[in-house]
Design a protein around this motif. Structure first.
Motif, PDB file in Angstrom:
ATOM      1  N   UNK A  23       0.850  -1.189   0.000  1.00  0.00           N
ATOM      2  CA  UNK A  23       0.000   0.000   0.000  1.00  0.00           C
ATOM      3  C   UNK A  23       0.881   1.233   0.000  1.00  0.00           C
ATOM      4  N   UNK A  24       0.554   2.175  -0.868  1.00  0.00           N
ATOM      5  CA  UNK A  24       1.274   3.449  -0.908  1.00  0.00           C
ATOM      6  C   UNK A  24       0.339   4.571  -0.481  1.00  0.00           C
ATOM      7  N   UNK A  25       0.706   5.251   0.586  1.00  0.00           N
ATOM      8  CA  UNK A  25      -0.043   6.438   1.023  1.00  0.00           C
ATOM      9  C   UNK A  25       0.627   7.621   0.341  1.00  0.00           C
ATOM     10  N   UNK A  26      -0.030   8.138  -0.702  1.00  0.00           N
ATOM     11  CA  UNK A  26       0.656   9.147  -1.517  1.00  0.00           C
ATOM     12  C   UNK A  26      -0.178  10.389  -1.777  1.00  0.00           C
ATOM     13  N   UNK A  27      -1.356  10.489  -1.153  1.00  0.00           N
ATOM     14  CA  UNK A  27      -2.118  11.710  -1.349  1.00  0.00           C
ATOM     15  C   UNK A  27      -2.805  12.106  -0.050  1.00  0.00           C
ATOM     16  N   UNK A  28      -3.214  13.338   0.023  1.00  0.00           N
ATOM     17  CA  UNK A  28      -3.808  13.884   1.249  1.00  0.00           C
ATOM     18  C   UNK A  28      -5.043  13.110   1.668  1.00  0.00           C
ATOM     19  N   UNK A  29      -5.847  12.690   0.689  1.00  0.00           N
ATOM     20  CA  UNK A  29      -7.096  12.015   1.010  1.00  0.00           C
ATOM     21  C   UNK A  29      -6.857  10.704   1.750  1.00  0.00           C
ATOM     22  N   UNK A  30      -5.931   9.906   1.242  1.00  0.00           N
ATOM     23  CA  UNK A  30      -5.714   8.600   1.856  1.00  0.00           C
ATOM     24  C   UNK A  30      -5.068   8.748   3.225  1.00  0.00           C
ATOM     25  N   UNK A  31      -4.156   9.712   3.364  1.00  0.00           N
ATOM     26  CA  UNK A  31      -3.539   9.962   4.661  1.00  0.00           C
ATOM     27  C   UNK A  31      -4.589  10.407   5.672  1.00  0.00           C
ATOM     28  N   UNK A  32      -5.544  11.208   5.200  1.00  0.00           N
ATOM     29  CA  UNK A  32      -6.610  11.689   6.073  1.00  0.00           C
ATOM     30  C   UNK A  32      -7.521  10.539   6.506  1.00  0.00           C
ATOM     31  N   UNK A  33      -7.789   9.631   5.567  1.00  0.00           N
ATOM     32  CA  UNK A  33      -8.699   8.523   5.862  1.00  0.00           C
ATOM     33  C   UNK A  33      -8.078   7.515   6.819  1.00  0.00           C
ATOM     34  N   UNK A  34      -6.785   7.277   6.698  1.00  0.00           N
ATOM     35  CA  UNK A  34      -6.138   6.248   7.507  1.00  0.00           C
ATOM     36  C   UNK A  34      -5.364   6.801   8.687  1.00  0.00           C
ATOM     37  N   UNK A  35      -5.167   8.131   8.739  1.00  0.00           N
ATOM     38  CA  UNK A  35      -4.367   8.759   9.794  1.00  0.00           C
ATOM     39  C   UNK A  35      -2.935   8.219   9.787  1.00  0.00           C
ATOM     40  N   UNK A  36      -2.380   8.007   8.590  1.00  0.00           N
ATOM     41  CA  UNK A  36      -1.030   7.476   8.436  1.00  0.00           C
ATOM     42  C   UNK A  36      -0.204   8.450   7.612  1.00  0.00           C
ATOM     43  N   UNK A  37       1.059   8.586   7.971  1.00  0.00           N
ATOM     44  CA  UNK A  37       1.945   9.443   7.201  1.00  0.00           C
ATOM     45  C   UNK A  37       2.177   8.846   5.812  1.00  0.00           C
TER      46      UNK A  37
END
Length: 512
Positions: free
Chosen positions: A279-293
């Motif tokens: 899994x790549x957290x690479x945009x603001x939306x996904x970081x916001x949804x998962x609370x992950x850097x």
């Protein structure tokens, strides 16, 4: 005359372009004007709002207070809400209540008083504050727990030392069994404090380069012998999986905790799925949804189709000593240990659950640098965009619904929103112009996502459907009756994945 027309045109442009909701009312609270943002926020058509009381936009208790405040202001000139920004609650057409920031201004037109309300949706901010509060609460509990465990270990050291001295100094036959029992109890206390230290992220980890597939297979070899034939255990492991640095002993313990919890949640048997994914957290939306850097992770998911967890149980799931099991069945430290271990490993834990449908835990571990040929696909510099096609978003969770609206609107689509499958079906029956339905699978009410998709296929065959879920497909589809197999966009998803799925569906529709 021309100046008047220009002023009117400018005012109209301001109302149309304003991002926040604007509602203009008279001294009796009748709505004189409202902008498109207000209609979208409260889920009304503009024509439904004009001429109605502003009380339609408020919960009953707030509406009563509003009437008193306005009457008092008109009679005395005192400002309780006029000219003062404050946080209140709004009420949408579907009767759902949500947080707002409200600012009210007072003016006159033709000698008659008017009131201008500017309203800003605080749903996302409140959700973020709640998530931060939960994280801070767990951190505070962790610090307190770590301190208590440290002091308790010192006490146990003295107790164990003295008991061993008594044993060595010639205790008689009557005393030895008592000393043995006391030592065993002290060892149990030591084990308890060691588990508390894991939650407090103060345990001594020995991370090593690990392929999570092998760890999961080893754990399942043990699990299959204890779960029995009534449980259907499946795995979903990709061929190419990034390695992680993780303590193997603690990882196996965390995995066994989750699997045994899943077993307990499926008293009469059921489906258990272990899945792994880069899994790549690479945009603001996904970081916001998962609370992950942002970064690259390997996600280990443990999903079941058991009884699920209540909202209260989900909120407190990772707190030490919280348990929904009978007190004799556990100390309530299993999930706390999982949370502490993953956080100390630099990762994060997510939880999806719905009563009657099951639970899915996601453990995110930071991935080691990818070798050539094993990385994720490059993110396109420009995401595929829509051309103002209308998408009906169906999601019962207010936070996720708000996030989905922002994500899809940013991709160039126009939005209609519904909070249930039943409401979405009624919107379609009422003749709303919709080009695609983007629906969650698990929702309250008569129609879940699969049911809604089936009705759409039957009654609106040209309408495309994209389903999304936080649960593993192989687990939830046994609990939700449906015939047609749908590809699921799994939460959390990247903005690029969403954009590509929508583009593909619209391209397929054009080709039909």
């Amino acid at each position: 005359m021309n100046n008047g027309k220009e002023d009117s045109a400018v005012l109209h442009a301001i109302l149309e372009a304003a991002v926040d909701a604007i509602v203009v009312s008279d001294q009796l609270g009748k709505i004189l004007r409202a902008n498109p943002a207000a209609a979208e926020l409260f889920q009304y058509d503009l024509a439904e709002m004009i001429g109605q009381s502003v009380n339609m936009l408020m919960p009953r208790a707030m509406a009563d207070m509003h009437d008193r405040f306005m009457s008092h202001h008109i009679e005395t000139g005192e400002k309780h809400i006029i000219g003062i920004g404050r946080e209140v609650e709004g009420q949408r057409k579907d009767r759902s209540v949500f947080p707002l920031h409200l600012s009210v201004g007072h003016s006159e037109v033709g000698g008659q008083p008017i009131f201008i309300a500017i309203l800003h949706d605080l749903t996302l901010r409140k959700a973020t504050e709640d998530a931060l509060a939960r994280s801070q609460r767990l951190d505070a509990i962790g610090q307190m727990t770590g301190g208590i465990a440290h002091d308790f270990n010192n006490l146990l050291t003295v107790i164990v030392g003295n008991l061993e001295l008594l044993e060595m100094r010639g205790a008689d036959a009557r005393q030895l069994p008592l000393i043995k029992d006391a030592l065993e109890s002290a060892e149990l206390g030591s084990d308890l404090t060691s588990r508390l230290m894991i939650f407090a992220s103060k345990s001594h980890l020995k991370p090593e380069k690990t392929d999570l597939r092998q760890v999961c297979l080893e754990a399942l070899a043990l699990v299959r012998r204890t779960m029995g034939p009534t449980f259907d255990i499946k795995t979903d492991f990709p061929d190419n999986l990034d390695s992680v640095m993780v303590d193997l002993v603690h990882l196996k313990s965390a995995l066994m905790n989750l699997v045994l919890n899943a077993r307990d949640a499926m008293a009469e048997g059921g489906k258990l799925l272990l899945s792994l994914q880069n899994v790549t957290i690479d945009d603001t939306y996904m970081a916001q949804e998962t609370d992950i850097e942002a970064g690259d992770y390997v996600r280990l998911s443990v999903s079941d189709n058991g009884g699920g967890m209540s909202p209260e149980a989900q909120r407190r799931a990772f707190e030490p000593f919280f348990t929904t099991k009978p007190k004799s069945d556990g100390a309530g430290l299993g999930l706390a240990m999982v949370y502490g271990f993953v956080r100390q490993s630099g990762g994060h834990v997510t939880l999806y659950s719905e009563l009657g449908l099951g639970t899915s835990f996601g453990l995110y571990f930071p991935a080691l640098a990818r070798e050539a040929g094993h990385g994720a696909a490059e993110i396109p510099s420009t995401l595929p965009r829509g051309n103002r096609q209308s998408i009906l978003i169906v999601e019962d969770n207010p936070k996720v619904r708000k996030l989905s609206i922002e994500r899809i609107r940013d991709l160039g689509y126009s939005i209609i929103a519904a909070n249930s499958g039943d409401q979405a079906y009624q919107i379609l029956k009422d003749g709303a112009k919709v080009d695609l339905v983007f629906s969650d699978v698990v929702m309250p009410g008569t129609l879940n996502g699969y049911d809604l998709a089936a009705k759409i296929a039957l009654e609106f065959p040209k309408l495309k459907v994209l389903l999304t879920s936080g649960y593993a497909s192989d687990v939830i589809k046994t609990g939700l009756a449906h015939e047609k197999r749908h590809k699921i966009l799994h939460k959390p998803y990247r903005q690029s994945e969403l954009a590509e799925r929508l583009q593909a569906l619209f391209a397929a529709r054009s080709a039909d």
